[in-house]
Design an enzyme around this catalytic site. Structure first.
Site, short mmCIF file in Angstrom:
data_model
loop_
_atom_site.label_atom_id
_atom_site.label_comp_id
_atom_site.label_asym_id
_atom_site.label_seq_id
_atom_site.Cartn_x
_atom_site.Cartn_y
_atom_site.Cartn_z
N SER A 7 0.84 -1.20 0.00
CA SER A 7 0.00 0.00 0.00
C SER A 7 0.88 1.25 0.00
O SER A 7 2.07 1.20 0.28
CB SER A 7 -0.93 -0.01 1.22
N GLU A 9 1.01 5.61 0.94
CA GLU A 9 0.40 6.70 1.73
C GLU A 9 0.64 8.07 1.09
O GLU A 9 1.73 8.36 0.62
CB GLU A 9 1.03 6.68 3.13
N PHE A 207 12.63 14.40 10.15
CA PHE A 207 11.49 13.50 10.39
C PHE A 207 11.82 12.47 11.47
O PHE A 207 11.02 12.19 12.35
CB PHE A 207 11.14 12.71 9.11
N HIS A 257 4.19 -0.85 3.42
CA HIS A 257 3.36 0.35 3.29
C HIS A 257 4.33 1.50 3.03
O HIS A 257 5.12 1.85 3.90
CB HIS A 257 2.57 0.57 4.58
#
Length: 277
Positions: A7, A9, A207, A257
């Site tokens: 997946s 994002e 981050f 992901h």
């Protein structure tokens, strides 16, 4: 990779130009055939409408979309209204999170933890939603202890989560150790590894400091040694991250992901490297 849960994002664009750029990126990444696209959610209303708009556009384009829903500062009434909107629009997949505490946050809201949000979603909507929650292989930065963090994770799953997605990391052993601990607590849902491509050293450091993801010393030093040589940073980052992804999948991770940062190139390069082996 077809047998794995893959997946991607996005975050909601803040401008018309950003929205147009994301459409182009989405179409490029859709060629990789991900299981779904997830869209992040701003606490306190900052991007809640943006999340819904982006998710609906993804769905109208014919793809599966999973909005993030964070509960910090939310009331039962406000969360109920959002769930109703999702249901009315046929959205049946959710990423349920506590969310980041806004600066100066003094409490308020009716939900303190993600497990309370998951319980509420299940009580309100039964099995309508496939719910993913967050997992922290390197321990949540605000956790009192690793044991406490693991108990919190187990509570979210027991509250009714179907699966989990991890915070990104660059140490596969952290993921495998986390999974061993989770299984000991009887947690048996799939835990998909969150993957952050490496494209920009300064941004990555910022981050990682915020979210508690560790960059191994040898990786950090190598990235720093490239200075402004962005091609070398990207090539080295692709090697490091793709090798880790392969190790994760071989070691039993159910999927990946990708935190795309609304860019197509790095995620596509990683996918092609992993799928081509």
């Amino acid at each position: 990779m077809e047998t794995h849960n893959f997946s991607i994002e996005f975050f909601p664009p803040k401008t018309a130009e950003g929205a147009e750029k994301l459409r182009v990126v989405r179409e490029k990444l859709a060629l990789l055939n991900p299981k779904y696209f997830s869209v992040t959610f701003g606490a306190g209303g900052s991007t809640q409408q943006g999340t819904l708009d982006t998710v609906l556009e993804i769905k109208q384009a014919g793809y599966v979309a999973a909005p993030h829903l964070s509960c910090v500062g939310g009331t039962r009434e406000s969360i109920r209204a959002i769930l109703q909107q999702f249901k009315e629009n046929g959205i049946d997949r959710l990423v349920a999170l506590r969310g980041d505490l806004p600066s100066g946050y003094g409490g308020g809201g009716e939900f303190r933890y993600a497990n309370e949000l998951v319980e509420f979603i299940r009580a309100e909507t039964g099995d309508w939603f496939h719910i993913e929650v967050a997992a922290y292989p390197e321990v949540h930065p605000q956790a009192r202890s690793p044991q406490d963090d693991m108990q919190n994770f187990a509570r979210k799953v027991k509250a009714g989560a179907n699966a989990a997605i991890t915070q990104y990391f660059y140490n596969a052993d952290a993921y495998f150790a986390f999974m061993d601990e989770a299984r000991k607590l009887g947690v048996d849902v799939p835990v998909v590894a969150g993957i952050m491509p490496i494209t920009n050293y300064t941004q990555l450091m910022r981050f990682s400091d915020m979210c508690g993801a560790e960059i191994p010393r040898w990786v950090r030093l190598k990235l720093a040694s490239y200075g402004d040589d962005s091609a070398s940073i990207k090539a080295f980052g692709l090697d490091v991250v793709s090798q880790m992804c392969e190790r994760l999948l071989k070691g039993g991770a159910p999927g990946l992901h990708f935190y795309s940062m609304n860019q197509a190139v790095a995620t596509t390069a990683l996918w092609e490297r992993i799928a081509g082996r």
